[in-house]
Design a protein around this motif. Structure first.
Motif, mmCIF file in Angstrom:
data_model
loop_
_atom_site.group_PDB
_atom_site.id
_atom_site.type_symbol
_atom_site.label_atom_id
_atom_site.label_comp_id
_atom_site.label_asym_id
_atom_site.label_seq_id
_atom_site.Cartn_x
_atom_site.Cartn_y
_atom_site.Cartn_z
ATOM 1 N N SER A 150 24.563 22.350 -30.236
ATOM 2 C CA SER A 150 23.964 22.917 -29.020
ATOM 3 C C SER A 150 24.812 22.595 -27.790
ATOM 4 C CB SER A 150 22.527 22.400 -28.840
ATOM 5 O OG SER A 150 22.522 21.001 -28.609
ATOM 6 N N LYS A 151 25.429 21.414 -27.793
ATOM 7 C CA LYS A 151 26.279 21.036 -26.650
ATOM 8 C C LYS A 151 27.621 21.774 -26.708
ATOM 9 C CE LYS A 151 25.607 16.457 -27.270
ATOM 10 N NZ LYS A 151 25.561 15.019 -26.946
ATOM 11 N N LYS A 152 28.102 21.956 -27.936
ATOM 12 C CA LYS A 152 29.376 22.680 -28.112
ATOM 13 C C LYS A 152 29.242 24.110 -27.586
ATOM 14 C CE LYS A 152 32.866 23.476 -31.605
ATOM 15 N NZ LYS A 152 33.195 23.533 -33.007
ATOM 16 N N LEU A 199 25.849 15.546 -15.985
ATOM 17 C CA LEU A 199 24.848 14.577 -15.519
ATOM 18 C C LEU A 199 24.303 13.804 -16.728
ATOM 19 C CD1 LEU A 199 22.860 16.976 -13.157
ATOM 20 C CD2 LEU A 199 24.496 15.218 -12.452
ATOM 21 N N GLY A 200 24.178 12.490 -16.602
ATOM 22 C CA GLY A 200 23.667 11.691 -17.725
ATOM 23 C C GLY A 200 24.492 11.955 -18.965
ATOM 24 N N VAL A 201 25.798 11.786 -18.841
ATOM 25 C CA VAL A 201 26.740 12.237 -19.887
ATOM 26 C C VAL A 201 26.674 11.404 -21.160
ATOM 27 C CG1 VAL A 201 28.680 10.812 -19.110
ATOM 28 C CG2 VAL A 201 29.136 13.006 -20.211
ATOM 29 N N ILE A 252 28.780 11.578 -14.817
ATOM 30 C CA ILE A 252 27.997 10.534 -14.165
ATOM 31 C C ILE A 252 26.980 9.985 -15.156
ATOM 32 C CG2 ILE A 252 26.491 12.276 -13.086
ATOM 33 C CD1 ILE A 252 26.288 10.284 -10.736
ATOM 34 N N ASP A 253 26.832 8.665 -15.136
ATOM 35 C CA ASP A 253 25.827 8.027 -15.999
ATOM 36 C C ASP A 253 25.480 6.659 -15.423
ATOM 37 O OD1 ASP A 253 24.921 8.728 -19.137
ATOM 38 O OD2 ASP A 253 24.609 6.650 -18.511
ATOM 39 N N LEU A 254 24.249 6.229 -15.716
ATOM 40 C CA LEU A 254 23.798 4.899 -15.261
ATOM 41 C C LEU A 254 24.359 3.781 -16.130
ATOM 42 C CD1 LEU A 254 19.915 4.982 -14.662
ATOM 43 C CD2 LEU A 254 21.694 4.573 -12.971
ATOM 44 N N ASN A 300 23.416 6.503 -10.183
ATOM 45 C CA ASN A 300 22.198 7.275 -10.378
ATOM 46 C C ASN A 300 22.468 8.729 -9.966
ATOM 47 O OD1 ASN A 300 19.690 8.478 -10.229
ATOM 48 N ND2 ASN A 300 18.713 6.677 -9.332
ATOM 49 N N ALA A 301 22.263 9.649 -10.891
ATOM 50 C CA ALA A 301 22.565 11.056 -10.612
ATOM 51 C C ALA A 301 21.760 11.603 -9.428
ATOM 52 C CB ALA A 301 22.289 11.898 -11.857
ATOM 53 N N PHE A 302 20.563 11.058 -9.195
ATOM 54 C CA PHE A 302 19.759 11.514 -8.052
ATOM 55 C C PHE A 302 20.498 11.278 -6.738
ATOM 56 C CE2 PHE A 302 15.934 11.092 -10.808
ATOM 57 C CZ PHE A 302 15.392 12.332 -10.566
ATOM 58 N N ALA A 329 23.571 19.535 -17.965
ATOM 59 C CA ALA A 329 22.525 18.505 -18.102
ATOM 60 C C ALA A 329 22.047 18.578 -19.549
ATOM 61 C CB ALA A 329 21.388 18.778 -17.133
ATOM 62 N N ASN A 330 22.702 17.824 -20.418
ATOM 63 C CA ASN A 330 22.395 17.896 -21.847
ATOM 64 C C ASN A 330 21.529 16.721 -22.278
ATOM 65 O OD1 ASN A 330 23.981 20.206 -22.129
ATOM 66 N ND2 ASN A 330 25.837 18.967 -22.328
ATOM 67 N N TYR A 331 20.398 17.023 -22.874
ATOM 68 C CA TYR A 331 19.465 15.985 -23.345
ATOM 69 C C TYR A 331 19.253 14.944 -22.249
ATOM 70 C CZ TYR A 331 20.137 18.571 -27.540
ATOM 71 O OH TYR A 331 20.161 19.610 -28.441
HETATM 72 C C1 SAM Z 1 19.249 10.869 -23.656
HETATM 73 S S1 SAM Z 1 20.808 10.333 -23.079
HETATM 74 C C2 SAM Z 1 21.783 11.817 -23.206
HETATM 75 C C3 SAM Z 1 23.255 11.540 -23.224
HETATM 76 C C4 SAM Z 1 24.174 12.767 -23.451
HETATM 77 N N1 SAM Z 1 24.037 13.754 -22.411
HETATM 78 C C5 SAM Z 1 23.946 13.377 -24.800
HETATM 79 O O1 SAM Z 1 23.606 14.554 -24.876
HETATM 80 O O2 SAM Z 1 24.130 12.685 -25.800
HETATM 81 C C6 SAM Z 1 20.507 10.222 -21.363
HETATM 82 C C7 SAM Z 1 21.661 9.599 -20.582
HETATM 83 O O3 SAM Z 1 21.314 9.660 -19.192
HETATM 84 C C8 SAM Z 1 21.659 8.435 -18.556
HETATM 85 N N2 SAM Z 1 20.769 8.312 -17.386
HETATM 86 C C9 SAM Z 1 19.444 8.072 -17.361
HETATM 87 N N3 SAM Z 1 18.961 8.151 -16.110
HETATM 88 C C10 SAM Z 1 20.029 8.440 -15.319
HETATM 89 C C11 SAM Z 1 20.187 8.653 -13.939
HETATM 90 N N4 SAM Z 1 19.149 8.582 -13.098
HETATM 91 N N5 SAM Z 1 21.422 8.932 -13.473
HETATM 92 C C12 SAM Z 1 22.486 9.012 -14.311
HETATM 93 N N6 SAM Z 1 22.397 8.825 -15.635
HETATM 94 C C13 SAM Z 1 21.185 8.544 -16.139
HETATM 95 C C14 SAM Z 1 21.463 7.371 -19.622
HETATM 96 O O4 SAM Z 1 22.230 6.211 -19.368
HETATM 97 C C15 SAM Z 1 21.926 8.122 -20.887
HETATM 98 O O5 SAM Z 1 23.297 7.952 -21.137
#
Ligand code: SAM
Length: 239
Positions: free
Chosen positions: A45-47, A62-64, A83-85, A110-112, A125-127
């Motif tokens: 799905s990401k590909k 976002l949230g990579v 970007i990721d926390l 924080n992506a916000f 914005a994947n998962y």
């Molecule tokens: C469910 S994982 C998904 C990771 C990736 N996108 C994937 O598809 O495998 C969610 C990711 O979002 C990051 N995350 C959670 N809240 C966040 C925020 N407010 N800002 C940035 N990253 C965040 C987490 O650290 C985690 O790596």
């Protein structure tokens, strides 16, 4: 800043730290679990989402996480920002990029709070939107849209709302709830109903261009889907 603002800001930072640490702890098993749980469909799905990027396009993830799809995008010649926390997730991504001699900008934040003067050709914005309560999910979706230049793309690969016959719907709900409860026990997501992001698109000036669904095994119930959307361009004239 007032005292209550100080308190809220401190609480928000503490929250970010806790969530970031929880994802740090999940780094070693996250990719393996997602591959086994989805039978490779999460990756597919990401590909598919990334296949909508052209060489030279600027894309923000976002949230990579560990960013297999960011690596795919860099391979395609996109200019990638992530970007990721979680420091540990980004560390894995940094090693993956390095191993292939690829480059990307990695931001641990924080992506916000992420802002830019140069909106992106695409935001992915994947998962990711699925890890928030509804109000925050809608806020993040609007924020993601604001980071895309007019006419640019939003790419979302994520779990799908239940659809089809009632057994198919029940299967979807049970299967995805199992994952949600497991992640909730690990402090990674709140418990919530599955979202249909399309409901929040009009408010964020987004329109859908393509949707691809992914089923359990080959013909089973729909579990995941990729949405390709476009941000409205007020300057575009219709001929
Ligand atoms: C469910 S994982 C998904 C990771 C990736 N996108 C994937 O598809 O495998 C969610 C990711 O979002 C990051 N995350 C959670 N809240 C966040 C925020 N407010 N800002 C940035 N990253 C965040 C987490 O650290 C985690 O790596």
């Amino acid at each position: 800043m007032s005292h209550s603002h100080d308190f809220l800001a401190t609480a928000a930072v503490a929250n970010d730290l806790t969530l970031g640490k929880n994802y740090d702890r999940a780094t070693w098993f996250y990719d393996l679990c997602s591959a086994i749980f989805s039978g490779g469909k999460i990756r597919a799905s990401k590909k598919f989402a990334v296949s909508h990027l052209a060489p030279g396009e600027r894309v923000l993830f976002l949230g990579v996480g560990t960013g297999e799809e960011a690596v795919m995008a860099a391979r395609r010649g996109a200019i990638v920002t992530c970007i990721d926390l979680s420091v540990k997730m980004l560390e894995v991504l940094r090693r993956r990029l390095q191993a292939e001699g690829l480059e990307a900008e990695l931001v641990c934040a924080n992506a916000f709070e992420y802002r830019t003067d140069r909106p992106f050709d695409a935001v992915a914005a994947n998962y990711f939107l699925n890890i928030f309560y509804r109000a925050d999910m809608e806020r993040m979706l609007a924020h993601a849209a604001s980071l895309i230049k007019p006419g640019g793309q939003l790419l979302i690969a994520d779990v799908s709302p239940a659809q089809g016959s009632w057994p198919a719907r029940w299967f979807n709900i049970a299967y995805l709830k199992l994952a949600m409860v497991t992640f909730w026990l690990l402090g990674l997501v709140p418990l919530h109903r599955n979202y249909d992001y399309l409901e929040a698109f009009p408010q964020a000036a987004l329109t859908v261009e393509r949707i691809r669904t992914y089923r359990f095994l080959r013909y089973g119930p729909v579990l995941f889907r990729t949405i390709i959307a476009r941000r409205a361009d007020p300057n575009r004239t219709i001929s």
